[in-house]
Scaffold this motif. Sequence first.
Motif, PDB file in Angstrom:
ATOM      1  N   HIS A 310       0.447  -1.277  -0.116  1.00  0.00           N
ATOM      2  CA  HIS A 310      -0.092   0.139  -0.069  1.00  0.00           C
ATOM      3  C   HIS A 310       0.597   1.243  -0.074  1.00  0.00           C
ATOM      4  CE1 HIS A 310      -4.202  -1.130   0.395  1.00  0.00           C
ATOM      5  NE2 HIS A 310      -3.298  -2.824   0.659  1.00  0.00           N
ATOM      6  N   TYR A 311       1.758   1.166   0.522  1.00  0.00           N
ATOM      7  CA  TYR A 311       2.911   2.246   1.040  1.00  0.00           C
ATOM      8  C   TYR A 311       4.171   2.327   0.521  1.00  0.00           C
ATOM      9  CZ  TYR A 311      -0.433   5.368   3.863  1.00  0.00           C
ATOM     10  OH  TYR A 311      -1.513   6.476   3.857  1.00  0.00           O
ATOM     11  N   GLY A 312       4.394   1.398  -0.094  1.00  0.00           N
ATOM     12  CA  GLY A 312       5.752   1.284  -0.969  1.00  0.00           C
ATOM     13  C   GLY A 312       6.201   1.830  -2.511  1.00  0.00           C
ATOM     14  N   SER A 313       7.097   1.918  -2.886  1.00  0.00           N
ATOM     15  CA  SER A 313       7.126   2.117  -4.185  1.00  0.00           C
ATOM     16  C   SER A 313       7.921   1.460  -4.750  1.00  0.00           C
ATOM     17  CB  SER A 313       7.707   3.909  -4.466  1.00  0.00           C
ATOM     18  OG  SER A 313       7.177   4.463  -3.965  1.00  0.00           O
ATOM     19  N   PRO A 314       7.632  -0.019  -4.981  1.00  0.00           N
ATOM     20  CA  PRO A 314       8.357  -0.854  -5.703  1.00  0.00           C
ATOM     21  C   PRO A 314       8.899  -0.609  -6.999  1.00  0.00           C
ATOM     22  CG  PRO A 314       6.538  -1.720  -4.903  1.00  0.00           C
ATOM     23  CD  PRO A 314       6.011  -0.836  -5.095  1.00  0.00           C
ATOM     24  N   THR A 318       9.626  -5.906 -10.758  1.00  0.00           N
ATOM     25  CA  THR A 318      10.776  -6.815  -9.835  1.00  0.00           C
ATOM     26  C   THR A 318       8.874  -7.574  -8.922  1.00  0.00           C
ATOM     27  OG1 THR A 318       9.875  -4.981  -8.434  1.00  0.00           O
ATOM     28  CG2 THR A 318      12.052  -4.848  -9.362  1.00  0.00           C
ATOM     29  N   TYR A 319       9.491  -8.591  -9.053  1.00  0.00           N
ATOM     30  CA  TYR A 319       8.033  -9.204  -8.234  1.00  0.00           C
ATOM     31  C   TYR A 319       7.276  -7.879  -7.772  1.00  0.00           C
ATOM     32  CZ  TYR A 319       5.383 -12.861  -5.534  1.00  0.00           C
ATOM     33  OH  TYR A 319       4.985 -13.672  -4.360  1.00  0.00           O
ATOM     34  N   LEU A 320       7.546  -7.303  -6.331  1.00  0.00           N
ATOM     35  CA  LEU A 320       6.966  -6.694  -5.433  1.00  0.00           C
ATOM     36  C   LEU A 320       5.812  -5.258  -6.564  1.00  0.00           C
ATOM     37  CD1 LEU A 320       9.545  -5.620  -2.748  1.00  0.00           C
ATOM     38  CD2 LEU A 320       6.957  -7.717  -2.779  1.00  0.00           C
ATOM     39  N   TYR A 321       6.393  -5.213  -7.153  1.00  0.00           N
ATOM     40  CA  TYR A 321       5.894  -4.311  -8.444  1.00  0.00           C
ATOM     41  C   TYR A 321       4.910  -4.314  -8.742  1.00  0.00           C
ATOM     42  CZ  TYR A 321       4.725  -1.165 -12.569  1.00  0.00           C
ATOM     43  OH  TYR A 321       3.764  -0.001 -12.785  1.00  0.00           O
ATOM     44  N   LEU A 323       3.304  -7.744  -7.676  1.00  0.00           N
ATOM     45  CA  LEU A 323       2.344  -7.908  -6.811  1.00  0.00           C
ATOM     46  C   LEU A 323       1.765  -6.743  -6.299  1.00  0.00           C
ATOM     47  CD1 LEU A 323       1.663 -11.084  -4.958  1.00  0.00           C
ATOM     48  CD2 LEU A 323       3.723 -10.112  -3.159  1.00  0.00           C
ATOM     49  N   LYS A 324       1.795  -5.280  -5.717  1.00  0.00           N
ATOM     50  CA  LYS A 324       1.320  -4.833  -5.408  1.00  0.00           C
ATOM     51  C   LYS A 324       0.704  -3.748  -6.482  1.00  0.00           C
ATOM     52  CE  LYS A 324       1.884   0.555  -4.686  1.00  0.00           C
ATOM     53  NZ  LYS A 324       1.927   0.986  -3.569  1.00  0.00           N
ATOM     54  N   ALA A 325       0.498  -4.104  -7.805  1.00  0.00           N
ATOM     55  CA  ALA A 325      -0.235  -3.908  -9.037  1.00  0.00           C
ATOM     56  C   ALA A 325      -1.894  -4.491  -9.078  1.00  0.00           C
ATOM     57  CB  ALA A 325       0.410  -4.035 -10.556  1.00  0.00           C
ATOM     58  N   TYR A 326      -1.959  -5.560  -8.576  1.00  0.00           N
ATOM     59  CA  TYR A 326      -1.978  -7.266  -8.222  1.00  0.00           C
ATOM     60  C   TYR A 326      -3.423  -6.725  -7.091  1.00  0.00           C
ATOM     61  CZ  TYR A 326      -3.838 -12.444  -7.817  1.00  0.00           C
ATOM     62  OH  TYR A 326      -4.508 -13.683  -8.365  1.00  0.00           O
ATOM     63  N   HIS A 327      -2.676  -6.424  -6.285  1.00  0.00           N
ATOM     64  CA  HIS A 327      -3.380  -6.358  -4.338  1.00  0.00           C
ATOM     65  C   HIS A 327      -4.395  -4.771  -4.242  1.00  0.00           C
ATOM     66  CE1 HIS A 327      -4.515  -6.236  -0.573  1.00  0.00           C
ATOM     67  NE2 HIS A 327      -3.908  -5.452  -0.363  1.00  0.00           N
ATOM     68  N   VAL A 328      -3.884  -4.268  -5.694  1.00  0.00           N
ATOM     69  CA  VAL A 328      -4.642  -2.319  -5.606  1.00  0.00           C
ATOM     70  C   VAL A 328      -5.648  -3.097  -6.458  1.00  0.00           C
ATOM     71  CG1 VAL A 328      -4.288  -0.490  -7.014  1.00  0.00           C
ATOM     72  CG2 VAL A 328      -2.490  -0.888  -5.224  1.00  0.00           C
ATOM     73  N   LYS A 329      -5.698  -3.979  -7.798  1.00  0.00           N
ATOM     74  CA  LYS A 329      -6.603  -4.587  -8.845  1.00  0.00           C
ATOM     75  C   LYS A 329      -7.354  -5.414  -7.517  1.00  0.00           C
ATOM     76  CE  LYS A 329      -6.159  -3.839 -12.999  1.00  0.00           C
ATOM     77  NZ  LYS A 329      -7.037  -2.993 -13.852  1.00  0.00           N
ATOM     78  N   THR A 343       1.651 -13.791  -2.339  1.00  0.00           N
ATOM     79  CA  THR A 343       2.329 -14.218  -3.313  1.00  0.00           C
ATOM     80  C   THR A 343       0.218 -15.052  -4.106  1.00  0.00           C
ATOM     81  OG1 THR A 343       2.425 -16.764  -3.631  1.00  0.00           O
ATOM     82  CG2 THR A 343       1.475 -16.776  -1.945  1.00  0.00           C
ATOM     83  N   ARG A 344       1.133 -14.747  -5.449  1.00  0.00           N
ATOM     84  CA  ARG A 344      -0.317 -15.332  -6.075  1.00  0.00           C
ATOM     85  C   ARG A 344      -1.189 -17.141  -6.049  1.00  0.00           C
ATOM     86  NH1 ARG A 344       0.375 -11.294 -11.689  1.00  0.00           N
ATOM     87  NH2 ARG A 344       0.856 -10.319 -10.165  1.00  0.00           N
ATOM     88  N   PHE A 345       0.005 -17.667  -5.631  1.00  0.00           N
ATOM     89  CA  PHE A 345       0.406 -19.224  -5.234  1.00  0.00           C
ATOM     90  C   PHE A 345      -1.390 -19.775  -5.602  1.00  0.00           C
ATOM     91  CE2 PHE A 345       0.703 -23.024  -3.165  1.00  0.00           C
ATOM     92  CZ  PHE A 345       1.241 -23.808  -4.852  1.00  0.00           C
ATOM     93  N   TRP A 346      -2.243 -19.659  -4.287  1.00  0.00           N
ATOM     94  CA  TRP A 346      -3.394 -19.828  -3.982  1.00  0.00           C
ATOM     95  C   TRP A 346      -4.165 -19.367  -4.864  1.00  0.00           C
ATOM     96  CZ3 TRP A 346      -2.008 -23.931  -1.265  1.00  0.00           C
ATOM     97  CH2 TRP A 346      -1.153 -23.546  -0.223  1.00  0.00           C
TER      98      TRP A 346
END
Length: 363
Positions: A310-314, A318-321, A323-329, A343-346
């Motif tokens: 939520h507050y980082g700027s990856p 990168t993987y975190l970049y 994941l951030k876009a994924y979570h904001v979606k 992780t998106r694994f599950w």
Amino acid sequence: MAAPRSFSAAEVRDRCARGECLVRCRRRLYDLSGFVRLHPGGERLLRSRAGTDVSAALDGPPHRHSANARRWLEQYYVGELRDEQSCPKVEKPLDAAAPRLDPRCKPVDVGTDLVDWRKPLLWQVGYLGEKYDEWVHQPVDRPIRLFHSDFFEALSKTAWYVVFLVWTPVVLYLSWVSYTTLAQGNTRLFSSFTTEYSIPVHKYYFPFIFLLGMFLWSLLEYLIHRFVFHMKPPASNYYLITLHFLLHGQHHKSPFDSSRLVFPPVPASLVIAFFYNVLQLLLPEVLGLSLFVGGLCGYVVYDMMHYYLHYGSPKEGTYLYGLKAYHVKHHFEHQKSGFGITTRFWDHPFRTLIPEETFEKED
């Protein structure tokens, strides 16, 4: 209704040159200076659009925005662009001219929301009934107060680093206790059933048991997020709506309330104690402890990563970049899918993966 402030194109360019981030949708101007670092597409991308018309970007592709994202934009409205060469002159006041705006840029007045933001929200949301589910998934950028009591309010929120400072020493201490206990050589599996065929558990197994605990936590994280945090409470049940808002609804309503992005230690300790006792009942003491401490470490990683998403700027790519876009979606467009945090694994085996086509890159 007060007339909106007007800005010339030169004034907008000057403010952007000073480091502010102003964008426009048709003639409406928005100051995103305070939000730019949190933008899921990256600060560079948003600053590159400073001073420009983002109408096409809102429509997408290549950079799609949900209805919630467009509604979110309205919280940063500051006025109108009066550059007659860029926009046709509008002689009517704002309220009369509103129908001429792009329908995706209609303002949302949080002052006329379904709840009274001047009062604690926890005791109000239960009365929203069938309107609750839609309301709670329309995010706003403002802090939330839950309780009348300052004491309970303080217990309901915390800074991110408090979680790290409280639980990391616990993880380290319990890891040492688990390893040294296993090193004594007295731990055996199935000894309560048969002493002859019981299996010794050596100290060298501890890292694998620890990692198994982290893995099982990731599954538990997914299941809780999907089936508890994202349950749809019955519209007629005041208490279940209130409970849902307390557990997770508040986070979806205000996803950038920094004091409510991690689990406060006091209520967290009650949940953690419950899982500890369950493992102690199911497994030999030191095995249950080893599995528990791995799960506890997984929880700490989860909470730290959730705050960062939520507050980082990856860095882009990168993987975190991703994941951030994924979570904001998940927050703004796909609230019924995309439940993984670390992780998106599950999301794959449970078929809740957010479609890849919604993550088209910028040209």
